[in-house]
Design an enzyme around this catalytic site. Structure first.
Site: not given
Ligand code: NDP
Length: 450
Positions: A127, A167
């Site tokens: 991430k 995201d």
């Protein structure tokens, strides 16, 4: 509790004491995999399996300087957490939001390892992102920021190394600017280095829809296992971004009635059912606020967010779909939902329910679809985008959607089988963690101490 597990939880808390979201994510996983750890405790302890699984392989932290439209230099912080390459190249989205910090990045990276394992596809977990706030920025500012971000990130990624995607705050526009800069620096077209690309330069059809659609496929399977369905159910959704919009679209196509959506300022309630075209126009075209829905639908209601409770969870519903952000559904919200008769909660966002909220929902007979499983459709379709980039051949929308449906159906099966095998009484949160953990643990033992 198993002694080995207890020691690892204590050590993790000690080592990461300033990282509450990361600790929450680790705690949820470690406490639910106990029956598997109990069966294999000597082996796991001898190879420090849990210690390694909770420590990122690599944390990259960097400066992102850029110039705003007034000519001022602004400095943001960039992150990439390369958490695990056990079963494939690091893979996970980029988040641009002012709340981004090391704890949030690490929790998202950790969750991603398990989610990606559940898809059955060869992708590791990662991430990244920045505390940059895209709200109110001009297109040129977004572009300059993305270019500066990629000027550092490019050296750490690659189609066989680490493949970022979108995201919160990172959609098609941002991926375009990031890809353009990567391509310029590398002087090569490496289509598979980023996913969520526009169709014209190597994206996959149905990627934009995948997380929301996938959530609804998972909900269909979960409700079906309990002899009910989406058709005719009232549904409330938090958020009005990528995941929320396409969850709403598929929920409506399945015959559900979506009556509420939200953004960080408040929520709209339309008892006639949400007009999704209007929401898309506000959010995808105008980049406006959800409140503007009332300009087209004056009979709808707008409830401003204030206090602890999230207004969207005070509305009576059969199915609640948190699709905004972490810890947006806490114990008070769970109590409101239960007293209004909710039957199922489907996590579209990552870790949207606090641990107390999940426990309360499950104790009150509410079915909970855990994010690692129910929102895995996005990353699964990203992996399908990568394989199309490698093949240099593209599937139709229907082909991708059929593959997504099949993956989500299999993920639900895996969660249910694990829950049944360990006698967990339809606890799909534990089922998802166990199913993913067993795969990862097997790979970790096989690959030795690395
Ligand atoms: P978007 O940026 O497209 O939308 C986010 C939505 O959530 C917006 O409506 C935003 O409102 C709202 N939101 C964000 N932060 C907060 C907050 N702190 N409080 C209240 N509302 C908030 O993001 P996505 O739809 O892509 O992502 C939503 C969630 O889904 C995230 O948890 C993400 O990690 C998860 N996810 C996304 C995937 C994807 O493919 N995009 C895949 C798997 C998971 P506002 O505009 O006011 O900020």
């Amino acid at each position: 509790m198993n002694e080995y597990l207890k020691t690892v939880i204590e050590q993790t808390e000690c080592r990461n004491e300033k990282e509450p979201e990361f600790l929450q994510a680790v705690h949820e996983v470690l406490t639910t995999i106990e029956p598997v750890v109990e069966q294999n405790k000597d082996l796991y302890k001898s190879v420090a399996l849990l210690e390694r699984m909770t420590e990122p392989e690599r944390v990259i932290l960097f400066r992102v300087p850029w110039t705003n439209d007034k000519g001022e230099v602004v400095v943001n912080r960039g992150y990439r957490i390369q958490f695990s390459s056990l079963i494939g190249p690091y893979k996970g989205g980029l988040r641009f939001h002012p709340s981004v910090n090391l704890s949030i990045m690490k929790f998202l990276g950790f969750e991603q390892i398990f989610k990606n394992a559940l898809t059955g596809l060869p992708i590791g977990g990662a991430k990244g992102g920045s505390d940059f706030d895209p709200k109110g920025k001009s297109d040129n500012e977004i572009m300059r920021f993305c270019q500066s971000f990629m000027t550092e990130l490019y050296r750490h990624i690659g189609q066989d190394v680490d493949v970022p995607a979108g995201d919160i705050g990172v959609g098609g526009r941002e991926i375009g600017y990031l890809f353009g800069q990567y391509k310029r620096i590398r002087n090569a077209y490496e289509g598979g280095v980023l996913t969520g690309k526009d169709i014209v330069y190597g994206g996959s059809l149905a990627r934009k829809e995948a997380t929301g659609y996938g959530l609804m496929f998972f909900m269909r399977e979960m409700l079906g296992a309990h002899n009910t369905c989406i058709m005719g159910k009232t549904i409330t959704i938090s958020g009005s971004g990528n995941v929320a919009i396409y969850a709403c679209e598929k929920a409506q196509a399945m015959g559900g009635k979506v009556v509420a959506m939200s953004d960080s300022n408040g929520c709209i309630y339309d008892e006639n059912g949400i007009d999704l075209d209007c929401v898309k126009e506000i959010k995808e075209v105008k980049r406006g606020r959800i409140k503007e829905y009332l300009e087209c639908h004056p009979n709808a209601k707008y409830i401003e967010k204030s206090g602890v409770e999230n207004p969207v969870w005070t509305i009576k519903t059969d199915i609640a779909l948190p699709c905004a952000t972490q810890n947006e559904l806490i114990l008070e919200d769970a109590k409101n939902l239960v007293s209004n008769g909710v039957i199922a909660v489907g996590e579209g966002a990552n870790m949207p329910c606090s641990e107390e909220a999940t426990k309360y929902l499950q104790e009150n007979g509410v079915l909970v679809a855990p994010a690692k499983a129910s929102n895995a459709g996005g990353v699964a379709t990203s992996a399908i985008e990568m394989s199309q980039n490698s093949m240099r051949y593209y599937y139709t929308f229907e082909e991708v959607e059929a593959k997504l449906d099949c993956i989500m159906t299999n993920i639900f099966k895996a969660c249910k089988e694990a829950s049944d095998e360990y006698g967990l009484n339809n606890n799909y949160v534990a089922g998802a963690n166990i199913a993913a953990f067993k795969k990862l643990a097997g790979a970790m033992v096989a690959q030795g101490i690395v």
